[in-house]
Design an enzyme around this catalytic site. Structure first.
Site, PDB file in Angstrom:
ATOM      1  CD  GLU A   1     -12.618  -1.714   8.352  1.00 40.60           C
ATOM      2  OE1 GLU A   1     -11.716  -1.135   8.977  1.00 40.60           O
ATOM      3  OE2 GLU A   1     -13.066  -1.304   7.254  1.00 40.60           O
TER       4      GLU A   1
ATOM      5  CG  ASP B   1      -5.824  -0.961   3.163  1.00 38.27           C
ATOM      6  OD1 ASP B   1      -6.807  -1.685   3.393  1.00 38.27           O
ATOM      7  OD2 ASP B   1      -5.646   0.133   3.724  1.00 38.27           O
TER       8      ASP B   1
ATOM      9  CD  GLU C   1      -8.491  -2.762   8.681  1.00 35.07           C
ATOM     10  OE1 GLU C   1      -8.718  -1.656   9.186  1.00 35.07           O
ATOM     11  OE2 GLU C   1      -8.446  -2.943   7.455  1.00 35.07           O
TER      12      GLU C   1
ATOM     13  CD  GLU D   1      -9.267   1.996   9.503  1.00 36.24           C
ATOM     14  OE1 GLU D   1      -8.102   2.231   9.146  1.00 36.24           O
ATOM     15  OE2 GLU D   1     -10.060   1.315   8.847  1.00 36.24           O
TER      16      GLU D   1
END
Length: 660
Positions: A169, A410, A459, A465
């Site tokens: 990310e 996750d 993801e 988020e």
């Protein structure tokens, strides 16, 4: 169907003997792309588009721990080419067909290895193929992309101190290749602006039992070099809430291999129109075919989700939180609006023990599942990676028998060979028990959604988020009009949109328990059309949605899988517009960065007929108050054009119903 036989080398390949070695070439079906593979002291390749060199002569090789190097002093046994024309059916649509047309050349070398090159009209890919039967180890793989000039590149750098352990990310850093950070590496995909209208997207596909590739600044100022995580030899439970396996020691090799196999594709996608990247399916075409025979049980859809807004609901007579009363409220909301799933995110199982069989006393899962079943709503459970992996078979068997529909797994936060093997093992196990998967803390899909269509989302994206805690300087609006041209090239994105608190520039603040989005309300609505997301979240609270009945009706009604997608317009980092079809109904979404603009929608993509357009567009004061929007209806035909104003950080979304 693959045409049998070998094409004349004079037609699809050139074989010449020179003082420097032997050259082999393959052209794309339309003739615009051409790769030249040179076999001399080393093996190199170069790529041209319309006669313009895009990738200069770049070496490729694979080194084994035995000292053998595939690609050095290689001796060609033969070179064969063939053309493939076919289609690939979508698992979720009877009418959606992906055209699969390419020319392929295979160079077989003395020894136990080969190189396979594919040329599509929109890109080139190559992979190593091994015929070895015994166990061996890959010490390293040389992947290089040398460019003829100091092009600009869009790089998502790995965050954190350990380059091999991260969440995949980050926003994109744009800089000339010569100015990229030599001390950091970027995860894939990466975009290179080759000047003029040409863009090059570098990624990989069909990543199986092998570490994912990263890119670093190469030895020359205008090149990128592939790097790979070494194989883990010792891990310890730890990380976030003890839900991970953190690597403590690594081997002097990147992969262990047993028996013949093909290695991942190295992909160079080429376009002269930015918009085409946003609807790319090249990674899907390169992926291995589906390994799930029975897919009737796989159900894409939308999810009422509680974690983003911190379980904040109002107007109820119970204390909201991780308890049955709260989740029954979410189930009621989902059933009322035709939402397929509710996720129980982090907190339903006992914290810090990494044991999914230990449920907190406030939750009665059997009662919740029965309640949801009666209302035709499915329950998905969040799971930390290590809690899921340590007893995967028993966990899947137990919860499938209970009626749970899937898992959101996750915090993998790695893509070394060991973790990639976990992903495949998890996919195979979940499929046996008819459980869908949503993979978070996850690397890019690399086409995995074709091989395992029950993995509904991934993801590996800097999603919504982040606004719960990111600094105010983080620019999500620009990211939103950048990521469709880069990360989405590799497959679906679990970005988790749907915020009802919408802040224009200067008004945004990170608030963990009452988060807001950057940009306008219509920007959020448009994300449901622009972003590919078969399992799509409603990130905000049911209490907020019930105040916004028009926005809720649009979100609740929008499909999550599509029969057809058409890129209407777009420029990386500035704006984008996409039209998508489900049955006879079309949806159009458009986004802009922080620049207000006029965007013209050309409806020529529509089949003949008249359509009622329901349009959500930025309101007159959306530049000051992000929640301001206007909803209107009009009739349109394929010959019509419509000019829409997009506010700063704005967007538009429309639904097109065919009348006749």
């Amino acid at each position: 169907m693959i045409k049998k036989g070998v094409f004349l080398l004079l037609l699809f390949g050139i074989l010449s003997l020179t003082a420097w070695g032997r050259d082999f070439s393959i052209s794309s079906p339309d003739g615009r792309l051409r790769v030249v593979i040179r076999v001399a002291e080393t093996v190199t390749y170069s790529l041209m588009h319309d006669g313009v060199e895009l990738v200069c002569e770049s070496p490729l090789s694979m080194t084994l721990t035995t000292g053998e190097i595939w690609g050095h002093k290689a001796q060609v046994r033969d070179f064969r080419t063939e053309e493939h024309r076919g289609t690939i059916a979508s698992p979720f649509s009877k009418s959606a067909m992906v055209t699969d047309h390419y020319r392929e050349g295979v160079l077989r070398f003395r020894g136990d290895w080969a190189l396979r090159f594919r040329l599509y009209n929109d890109g080139m890919a190559y992979r190593f193929v091994s015929h070895k039967k015994e166990l061996y180890e890959v010490a390293s793989e040389e992947v290089c992309f040398r460019f003829p000039a100091d092009y600009d590149a869009y790089l998502p750098y790995v965050r954190g101190d350990d380059p091999w352990q991260g969440s995949f990310e980050n926003i994109y850093s744009r800089a000339p290749l010569s100015e990229t950070d030599s001390l950091r590496q970027a995860f894939l995909p990466v975009l290179v602006d080759a000047g003029g209208d040409r863009k090059i997207c570098v990624t990989e596909a069909d990543l199986e039992s092998y570490p994912g590739m990263y890119l670093r600044k190469g030895a020359s100022g205008s090149s990128l070099q592939g790097v790979f995580a070494p194989y883990p030899t010792r891990t310890e439970q730890g990380g976030y809430n003890m839900l991970q396996q953190r690597v403590k020691e690594r081997a002097p090799y990147i992969a262990r291999v047993q028996g013949p196999r093909a290695f991942p594709w190295r992909v160079v996608q080429v376009t002269t129109a930015d918009k085409d990247l946003a609807v790319s399916d090249l990674s899907y075409r390169l992926a291995a075919p589906s390994r799930v025979q029975d897919i009737d049980w796989i159900r894409p859809g939308k999810v009422a989700w509680e974690w983003w807004h911190n379980w904040n609901i109002t107007g109820v007579d119970f204390c909201a939180g991780i308890n049955n009363d709260t989740y029954q409220y979410y189930i009621d909301f989902a059933a009322e609006h035709g939402i397929e799933y509710v996720i129980l995110d982090e907190g339903w199982s006992v914290n810090k023990v990494a044991d999914l069989m230990q449920v907190v006393p406030e939750i009665d899962l059997k009662k919740l599942v029965a309640y949801a079943d009666a209302k035709r709503v499915g329950i998905i459970l969040w799971a930390g990676y290590w809690a899921f992996d340590r007893d995967m078979e028993a966990v899947c068997r137990h919860y499938a028998a209970m009626g749970i529909k899937g898992f959101k797994v996750d915090f993998m936060d790695r893509d070394d060979q060991q973790m990639v093997d976990f992903i495949y093992r998890a996919a195979e196990t979940a499929a046996r028990y008819h459980l869908v998967l949503d993979l978070h803390g996850m690397y890019k899909p690399a086409g995995l959604q074709r091989t395992f269509p029950h993995i509904l989302n991934f993801e590996g994206v800097y999603g919504l988020e982040q606004v719960k805690w990111a600094d105010e300087s983080v620019d999500m609006v620009t990211y939103d009009v950048t990521v469709p041209f880069i990360r989405m090239v590799s497959g679906p994105m679990d970005y988790t949109q749907g915020a009802m608190r919408n802040a224009v520039r200067g008004n945004f603040r990170p608030i963990h328990s009452e988060p807001m989005s950057q940009g306008t309300r219509c920007h959020q609505l448009a994300l449901y059309v622009v972003f590919e997301s078969p399992l799509n979240m409603l990130c905000d609270s049911p209490s907020e949605y019930r105040k916004e009945s028009e926005s809720l009706a649009f979100i609740a009604g929008i499909p999550t899988v599509w029969d057809e997608s058409v890129a209407l317009d777009g420029e990386v980092g500035r704006y984008i517009a996409i039209a998508r079809r489900s049955g006879d109904k079309w949806y159009v979404g458009g986004l802009t960065n922080w620049d207000a603009r006029e965007m013209e929608v050309d409806f020529s993509f529509l089949p003949a007929g008249t359509y009622r357009a329901t349009i959500f567009q930025d309101g007159s004061n959306a530049d000051r108050k992000g929640t301001d929007y206007a909803r209107k209806e009009c009739l349109v035909t394929p010959s019509d054009h419509l000019l829409l104003h997009l506010s700063r950080g704005g967007g538009f979304a429309m639904e097109l119903d065919k009348l006749r």
